[in-house]
Design a protein around this motif. Structure first.
Motif, PDB file in Angstrom:
ATOM      1  N   GLY A  16       0.832  -1.209   0.000  1.00 16.13           N
ATOM      2  CA  GLY A  16       0.000   0.000   0.000  1.00 16.13           C
ATOM      3  C   GLY A  16       0.865   1.256   0.000  1.00 16.13           C
ATOM      4  O   GLY A  16       2.019   1.246   0.439  1.00 16.13           O
ATOM      5  N   MET A  17       0.283   2.336  -0.495  1.00 16.46           N
ATOM      6  CA  MET A  17       1.049   3.570  -0.706  1.00 16.46           C
ATOM      7  C   MET A  17       0.710   4.670   0.293  1.00 16.46           C
ATOM      8  O   MET A  17       1.171   5.800   0.121  1.00 16.46           O
ATOM      9  CB  MET A  17       0.767   4.102  -2.110  1.00 16.46           C
ATOM     10  CG  MET A  17       1.184   3.185  -3.233  1.00 16.46           C
ATOM     11  SD  MET A  17       2.972   3.249  -3.408  1.00 16.46           S
ATOM     12  CE  MET A  17       3.173   2.584  -5.053  1.00 16.46           C
TER      13      MET A  17
ATOM     14  N   SER B 290       2.900  -8.694  -5.047  1.00 21.19           N
ATOM     15  CA  SER B 290       2.775  -8.747  -3.589  1.00 21.19           C
ATOM     16  C   SER B 290       1.395  -8.345  -3.074  1.00 21.19           C
ATOM     17  O   SER B 290       0.987  -8.812  -2.006  1.00 21.19           O
ATOM     18  CB  SER B 290       3.856  -7.893  -2.918  1.00 21.19           C
ATOM     19  OG  SER B 290       3.973  -6.652  -3.552  1.00 21.19           O
TER      20      SER B 290
ATOM     21  N   GLU C 267     -10.203   0.260   4.363  1.00 22.88           N
ATOM     22  CA  GLU C 267      -8.807   0.214   4.824  1.00 22.88           C
ATOM     23  C   GLU C 267      -8.644  -0.487   6.176  1.00 22.88           C
ATOM     24  O   GLU C 267      -7.851  -0.062   7.028  1.00 22.88           O
ATOM     25  CB  GLU C 267      -8.213   1.628   4.869  1.00 22.88           C
ATOM     26  CG  GLU C 267      -8.253   2.322   3.502  1.00 22.88           C
ATOM     27  CD  GLU C 267      -7.549   3.671   3.487  1.00 22.88           C
ATOM     28  OE1 GLU C 267      -6.466   3.776   4.048  1.00 22.88           O
ATOM     29  OE2 GLU C 267      -8.118   4.619   2.913  1.00 22.88           O
TER      30      GLU C 267
ATOM     31  N   GLY D  19     -13.595  -3.838   9.528  1.00 22.66           N
ATOM     32  CA  GLY D  19     -13.612  -5.295   9.636  1.00 22.66           C
ATOM     33  C   GLY D  19     -12.394  -5.865   8.926  1.00 22.66           C
ATOM     34  O   GLY D  19     -11.723  -5.165   8.159  1.00 22.66           O
ATOM     35  N   ILE D  20     -12.117  -7.149   9.221  1.00 22.03           N
ATOM     36  CA  ILE D  20     -10.979  -7.819   8.572  1.00 22.03           C
ATOM     37  C   ILE D  20     -11.551  -8.716   7.483  1.00 22.03           C
ATOM     38  O   ILE D  20     -12.304  -9.658   7.780  1.00 22.03           O
ATOM     39  CB  ILE D  20     -10.212  -8.725   9.569  1.00 22.03           C
ATOM     40  CG1 ILE D  20      -9.978  -8.047  10.924  1.00 22.03           C
ATOM     41  CG2 ILE D  20      -8.928  -9.237   8.934  1.00 22.03           C
ATOM     42  CD1 ILE D  20      -8.993  -6.954  10.938  1.00 22.03           C
TER      43      ILE D  20
ATOM     44  N   ASN E  40      -7.467  -0.879  13.100  1.00 16.98           N
ATOM     45  CA  ASN E  40      -6.604   0.073  12.404  1.00 16.98           C
ATOM     46  C   ASN E  40      -6.812   1.522  12.872  1.00 16.98           C
ATOM     47  O   ASN E  40      -7.063   2.436  12.057  1.00 16.98           O
ATOM     48  CB  ASN E  40      -6.811  -0.023  10.882  1.00 16.98           C
ATOM     49  CG  ASN E  40      -5.478   0.025  10.134  1.00 16.98           C
ATOM     50  OD1 ASN E  40      -4.420   0.159  10.752  1.00 16.98           O
ATOM     51  ND2 ASN E  40      -5.531  -0.072   8.820  1.00 16.98           N
TER      52      ASN E  40
HETATM   53  P1  FAD Z   1      -1.457  -3.670   2.401  1.00 17.18           P
HETATM   54  O1  FAD Z   1      -0.482  -2.667   1.894  1.00 17.18           O
HETATM   55  O2  FAD Z   1      -0.914  -4.729   3.273  1.00 17.18           O
HETATM   56  O3  FAD Z   1      -2.632  -2.920   3.143  1.00 17.18           O
HETATM   57  C1  FAD Z   1      -3.298  -1.839   2.554  1.00 17.18           C
HETATM   58  C2  FAD Z   1      -4.473  -1.429   3.462  1.00 17.18           C
HETATM   59  O4  FAD Z   1      -5.440  -2.463   3.495  1.00 17.18           O
HETATM   60  C3  FAD Z   1      -4.085  -1.185   4.898  1.00 17.18           C
HETATM   61  O5  FAD Z   1      -4.916  -0.186   5.421  1.00 17.18           O
HETATM   62  C4  FAD Z   1      -4.387  -2.498   5.576  1.00 17.18           C
HETATM   63  O6  FAD Z   1      -4.644  -2.344   6.958  1.00 17.18           O
HETATM   64  C5  FAD Z   1      -5.606  -2.962   4.828  1.00 17.18           C
HETATM   65  N1  FAD Z   1      -5.759  -4.412   4.699  1.00 17.18           N
HETATM   66  C6  FAD Z   1      -4.898  -5.278   4.112  1.00 17.18           C
HETATM   67  N2  FAD Z   1      -5.425  -6.511   4.106  1.00 17.18           N
HETATM   68  C7  FAD Z   1      -6.635  -6.422   4.712  1.00 17.18           C
HETATM   69  C8  FAD Z   1      -7.668  -7.356   5.014  1.00 17.18           C
HETATM   70  N3  FAD Z   1      -7.562  -8.643   4.681  1.00 17.18           N
HETATM   71  N4  FAD Z   1      -8.779  -6.903   5.640  1.00 17.18           N
HETATM   72  C9  FAD Z   1      -8.913  -5.600   5.967  1.00 17.18           C
HETATM   73  N5  FAD Z   1      -7.974  -4.684   5.724  1.00 17.18           N
HETATM   74  C10 FAD Z   1      -6.848  -5.084   5.090  1.00 17.18           C
HETATM   75  N6  FAD Z   1      -2.787   0.680  -6.187  1.00 17.18           N
HETATM   76  C11 FAD Z   1      -3.759   1.034  -7.050  1.00 17.18           C
HETATM   77  O7  FAD Z   1      -4.913   1.184  -6.640  1.00 17.18           O
HETATM   78  N7  FAD Z   1      -3.500   1.215  -8.387  1.00 17.18           N
HETATM   79  C12 FAD Z   1      -2.267   1.047  -8.906  1.00 17.18           C
HETATM   80  O8  FAD Z   1      -2.073   1.217 -10.105  1.00 17.18           O
HETATM   81  C13 FAD Z   1      -1.216   0.660  -8.017  1.00 17.18           C
HETATM   82  N8  FAD Z   1       0.030   0.457  -8.485  1.00 17.18           N
HETATM   83  C14 FAD Z   1       0.998   0.044  -7.623  1.00 17.18           C
HETATM   84  C15 FAD Z   1       2.281  -0.198  -8.123  1.00 17.18           C
HETATM   85  C16 FAD Z   1       3.292  -0.636  -7.278  1.00 17.18           C
HETATM   86  C17 FAD Z   1       4.672  -0.888  -7.835  1.00 17.18           C
HETATM   87  C18 FAD Z   1       3.021  -0.844  -5.904  1.00 17.18           C
HETATM   88  C19 FAD Z   1       4.067  -1.343  -4.951  1.00 17.18           C
HETATM   89  C20 FAD Z   1       1.754  -0.590  -5.392  1.00 17.18           C
HETATM   90  C21 FAD Z   1       0.743  -0.133  -6.236  1.00 17.18           C
HETATM   91  N9  FAD Z   1      -0.539   0.134  -5.761  1.00 17.18           N
HETATM   92  C22 FAD Z   1      -1.530   0.492  -6.630  1.00 17.18           C
HETATM   93  C23 FAD Z   1      -0.815   0.094  -4.304  1.00 17.18           C
HETATM   94  C24 FAD Z   1      -1.111  -1.279  -3.706  1.00 17.18           C
HETATM   95  O9  FAD Z   1      -0.660  -2.338  -4.497  1.00 17.18           O
HETATM   96  C25 FAD Z   1      -2.592  -1.431  -3.443  1.00 17.18           C
HETATM   97  O10 FAD Z   1      -2.988  -0.447  -2.515  1.00 17.18           O
HETATM   98  C26 FAD Z   1      -2.979  -2.802  -2.873  1.00 17.18           C
HETATM   99  O11 FAD Z   1      -4.374  -2.838  -2.828  1.00 17.18           O
HETATM  100  C27 FAD Z   1      -2.453  -3.089  -1.494  1.00 17.18           C
HETATM  101  O12 FAD Z   1      -2.578  -4.485  -1.232  1.00 17.18           O
HETATM  102  P2  FAD Z   1      -1.754  -5.157  -0.049  1.00 17.18           P
HETATM  103  O13 FAD Z   1      -2.194  -6.561   0.087  1.00 17.18           O
HETATM  104  O14 FAD Z   1      -0.301  -4.948  -0.253  1.00 17.18           O
HETATM  105  O15 FAD Z   1      -2.274  -4.312   1.187  1.00 17.18           O
END
Ligand code: FAD
Length: 489
Positions: A86-87, A151, A213, A217-218, A478
């Motif tokens: 996440g960003m 990832s 976010e 809920g999870i 969170n």
């Molecule tokens: P995390 O980073 O682990 O968590 C993100 C948020 O979700 C946090 O608030 C966390 O608490 C919550 N969360 C995670 N899992 C759960 C769950 N199971 N239940 C409840 N809450 C949860 N995003 C875009 O929208 N568009 C793009 O084009 C884009 N491009 C990207 C490019 C790169 C190179 C990278 C590294 C990231 C990019 N992203 C983009 C951002 C990112 O990939 C997304 O936000 C993605 O949805 C995050 O998923 P994650 O599993 O890594 O979540």
């Protein structure tokens, strides 16, 4: 010799929680070892580093529910985490070290792929790329992709309502979720998985969890929409004189290519030069450099690649005759198409190599975006001498990444926390004036809470706070993300 202080009731509650949680999850699912937690305590961009009481990695929805029940009983805050890509710092705990980091990565089963109904049932920790591969193996397709697909997890994508490069045609994550399962702050498991096409039994509760976010809920599993695999793909790189021309071309392509138009990304000259400098093996697709470039992607489950190429060639040819397009090349094969996309996907890394910058994933109405870029970029550069504003990305969605690069010699880590914050506030002021959103894709996390509070409609904010209070009265899910921690409701 001084006596050690007597444990407070809070310390005892925490100690009891740690013991019970370890008993529930075992050594594989629970650790307090700083070395094992370390890499998960800093966000992808390296902006935020926090501390955690422990790292819990349950392996089933039932374990998540039991763990959250324990957290509720002991008053332990939870920071859910998927792939940590996440960003907005949403998956990074604060510095207090009092919250539990709850990783969903061990919930990694694709429970089913049903080709007949076009549905996949996935656990929250399934990585996006894994789902793509499983869908492809069944001659299907999950129609959402993004640079972090190696990832990003299904739970994280749902929690952030992620977008990506195919939103133009297929919508954000919200459009892909047919049902979901989530654990509430109380520890109850709510099953909203039934993928009914029509269901009017009151509120569509699954929508509450999409884009929240991890604050309501999870998410533990979801039923997702799959489409037939495409049989054709066509990709073009187009040189243009300006961003206004890019919008005109977008509208023409929408009419000419209809359903097959999947992506329309814009790349200004500065971004292309940065990528070419950063990736020595990369090649510019066109002989000459142009002020703006558009990357156009078509795909179809009914028209093959040669048919799509022909459609693209005809419509680009017409645009060239009009003087709208200066030059264009259609990828001759998949390798060349991937090379075009590598230029687009390489922008963030290339810009980062140039030095500190403030990144803003903003949206304004699609039809206003070119004028916004043309007004906001010089305004920011004039107000903050030495900065450079660049906008690139999803023009077709009215969403660009508006990056402001720091002046030469700015110190990374220092500039972002001082001058950079002032720059961001100004960018968000402009976005608000243009009727846009300060977060089109990445969410609010911890990064934009103050700006959301400053700029969003007060009635909407109060309503969000009331929803949060109803679902998570003790503010355990969170806290401090999306809404201020412990905000008066
Ligand atoms: P995390 O980073 O682990 O968590 C993100 C948020 O979700 C946090 O608030 C966390 O608490 C919550 N969360 C995670 N899992 C759960 C769950 N199971 N239940 C409840 N809450 C949860 N995003 C875009 O929208 N568009 C793009 O084009 C884009 N491009 C990207 C490019 C790169 C190179 C990278 C590294 C990231 C990019 N992203 C983009 C951002 C990112 O990939 C997304 O936000 C993605 O949805 C995050 O998923 P994650 O599993 O890594 O979540």
């Amino acid at each position: 010799m001084t006596e050690p202080p007597l444990p407070s009731s809070r310390d005892e509650a925490v100690a009891r929680f740690l013991l019970n949680a370890r008993n529930l999850l075992g050594d594989k699912g629970f650790t307090t070892d700083p070395d094992k937690m370390d890499s998960w305590l800093t966000d992808w961009r390296g902006r935020y580093t926090g501390r955690a009481l422990a790292l819990a990695s349950p392996a089933s929805s039932a374990q998540v529910a039991a763990l959250v029940t324990l957290c509720a009983a002991h008053g332990i805050a939870i920071v859910p985490q998927g792939g940590n890509s996440g960003m907005a710092g949403g998956a990074t705990p604060d510095a207090s070290g009092t919250a539990l980091l709850l990783s969903l990565r061990r919930l990694d089963q694709i429970r089913s792929i049903d080709a007949a109904s076009g549905q996949a049932v996935c656990e929250a920790g399934v990585v996006l790329q894994t789902l793509h591969e499983a869908a492809e193996a069944a001659r299907l397709r999950f129609p959402l992709t993004l640079g972090g697909k190696g990832s990003a997890t299904i739970g994280g994508l749902i929690a952030t309502n992620a977008g990506g490069t195919q939103v133009l045609r297929h919508g954000t994550m919200r459009a892909q979720v047919l049902g979901l399962e989530a654990v509430l702050a109380s520890g109850e498991l709510v099953d909203l998985m039934t993928p009914l096409k029509k269901d009017n039994r009151g509120f569509d509760l699954k929508q509450l969890f999409i884009g929240s976010e991890g604050t309501l809920g999870i998410v533990t599993a979801a039923c997702l929409r799959l489409l037939p695999a495409p049989i054709g793909r066509a990709t073009a790189w187009v040189g243009l004189n300006g961003i206004i021309e890019a919008r005109t071309l977008l509208r023409q392509m929408e009419r000419a290519l209809g359903e097959s138009l999947e992506g329309f990304e814009v790349v200004p000259a500065h971004c292309l030069e940065s990528v070419l400098a950063h990736q020595p093996s990369a090649r510019a697709p066109l002989a000459d450099r142009h002020a703006w470039n558009a990357l156009i992607e078509c795909a179809s489950a009914t028209t093959d690649s040669s048919g799509l190429n022909a459609m693209l060639e005809t419509s680009l040819g017409a645009a060239m005759e009009q003087g709208l397009v200066i030059d264009a090349v259609i990828a001759a094969n998949e390798t060349q198409a991937d090379a075009f996309w590598a230029l687009r996907d390489g922008i963030s890394a290339a810009e980062r190599a140039l030095g500190p910058a403030m990144q803003h994933d903003i949206s304004v109405p699609v039809d206003k975006m070119p004028e916004f870029i043309l007004a906001a970029s010089p305004a920011i550069e004039a107000e903050f001498p030495g900065t450079r504003a660049v906008a690139f990305g999803h023009l077709g969605d009215g969403n660009v990444h508006f990056h402001v690069l720091a002046p030469a010699h700015a110190v990374r880590g220092e500039w972002e926390n001082t001058h950079g914050k002032v720059v961001s506030a100004r960018v968000y002021d402009l976005v608000a004036q243009w009727g846009g959103s300060i977060s089109a894709e990445h969410g609010i996390g911890q990064m934009k809470v103050a700006e959301l509070m400053r700029l969003h409609d007060p009635v909407s904010l109060a309503l969000m706070a009331r929803v949060k209070a109803a679902l998570d009265p003790a503010d355990l899910l969170n806290p401090g993300k999306l809404l201020p921690a412990g905000a008066k409701r």
